[in-house]
Motif scaffolding. Structure first.
Motif, mmCIF file in Angstrom:
data_model
loop_
_atom_site.group_PDB
_atom_site.id
_atom_site.type_symbol
_atom_site.label_atom_id
_atom_site.label_comp_id
_atom_site.label_asym_id
_atom_site.label_seq_id
_atom_site.Cartn_x
_atom_site.Cartn_y
_atom_site.Cartn_z
ATOM 1 N N LEU A 85 0.823 -1.200 0.000
ATOM 2 C CA LEU A 85 0.000 0.000 0.000
ATOM 3 C C LEU A 85 0.861 1.255 0.000
ATOM 4 O O LEU A 85 1.982 1.243 0.513
ATOM 5 C CB LEU A 85 -0.909 0.008 1.229
ATOM 6 C CG LEU A 85 -1.829 -1.195 1.395
ATOM 7 C CD1 LEU A 85 -2.552 -1.107 2.731
ATOM 8 C CD2 LEU A 85 -2.818 -1.262 0.249
ATOM 9 N N GLN A 86 0.336 2.331 -0.579
ATOM 10 C CA GLN A 86 0.984 3.643 -0.523
ATOM 11 C C GLN A 86 -0.014 4.624 0.061
ATOM 12 O O GLN A 86 -1.216 4.512 -0.179
ATOM 13 C CB GLN A 86 1.405 4.114 -1.908
ATOM 14 C CG GLN A 86 2.545 3.330 -2.483
ATOM 15 C CD GLN A 86 3.028 3.949 -3.787
ATOM 16 O OE1 GLN A 86 2.490 4.934 -4.270
ATOM 17 N NE2 GLN A 86 4.060 3.361 -4.351
ATOM 18 N N PHE A 87 0.492 5.585 0.807
ATOM 19 C CA PHE A 87 -0.352 6.554 1.489
ATOM 20 C C PHE A 87 0.124 7.958 1.166
ATOM 21 O O PHE A 87 1.314 8.205 1.046
ATOM 22 C CB PHE A 87 -0.299 6.321 3.000
ATOM 23 C CG PHE A 87 -0.695 4.923 3.387
ATOM 24 C CD1 PHE A 87 -2.015 4.607 3.652
ATOM 25 C CD2 PHE A 87 0.247 3.913 3.470
ATOM 26 C CE1 PHE A 87 -2.386 3.323 3.994
ATOM 27 C CE2 PHE A 87 -0.114 2.623 3.804
ATOM 28 C CZ PHE A 87 -1.429 2.324 4.073
ATOM 29 N N SER A 88 -0.821 8.875 1.070
ATOM 30 C CA SER A 88 -0.469 10.252 0.742
ATOM 31 C C SER A 88 -0.043 11.045 1.969
ATOM 32 O O SER A 88 0.528 12.121 1.847
ATOM 33 C CB SER A 88 -1.643 10.956 0.058
ATOM 34 O OG SER A 88 -2.764 10.963 0.919
ATOM 35 N N CYS A 89 -0.334 10.512 3.161
ATOM 36 C CA CYS A 89 0.112 11.195 4.375
ATOM 37 C C CYS A 89 0.465 10.168 5.453
ATOM 38 O O CYS A 89 -0.020 9.030 5.437
ATOM 39 C CB CYS A 89 -0.942 12.190 4.876
ATOM 40 S SG CYS A 89 -2.444 11.443 5.476
#
Length: 71
Positions: A38-42
């Motif tokens: 997963l990648q997260f913007s914050c």
């Protein structure tokens, strides 16, 4: 006229196009699993995901350690 407007805004647009840091969760043993993809913007979103993950574990379960990193 439209081109003139765009040209006037172009420097501002370039300022907004700054790379926003992304965050990933990595396992301390460097193995991959569903949560590490997963990648997260914050940072807070990544933290919330880890909190949900750890909340589903019982204290007697073998615990894998994760860290949040900026990419």
């Amino acid at each position: 006229m439209e081109n003139e407007s765009f040209e006037a805004l172009e420097p501002d647009f370039k300022k907004l196009n700054v790379s926003v840091p992304l965050y990933r969760i990595v396992r301390d043993d460097l193995q991959e699993d569903a949560i590490t993809k997963l990648q997260f913007s914050c940072y807070d979103s990544a933290y919330d995901e880890l909190e949900r993950f750890y909340g589903d574990l019982c204290c007697s379960d073998e615990r894998i350690e994760y860290s949040i990193v900026s990419i």
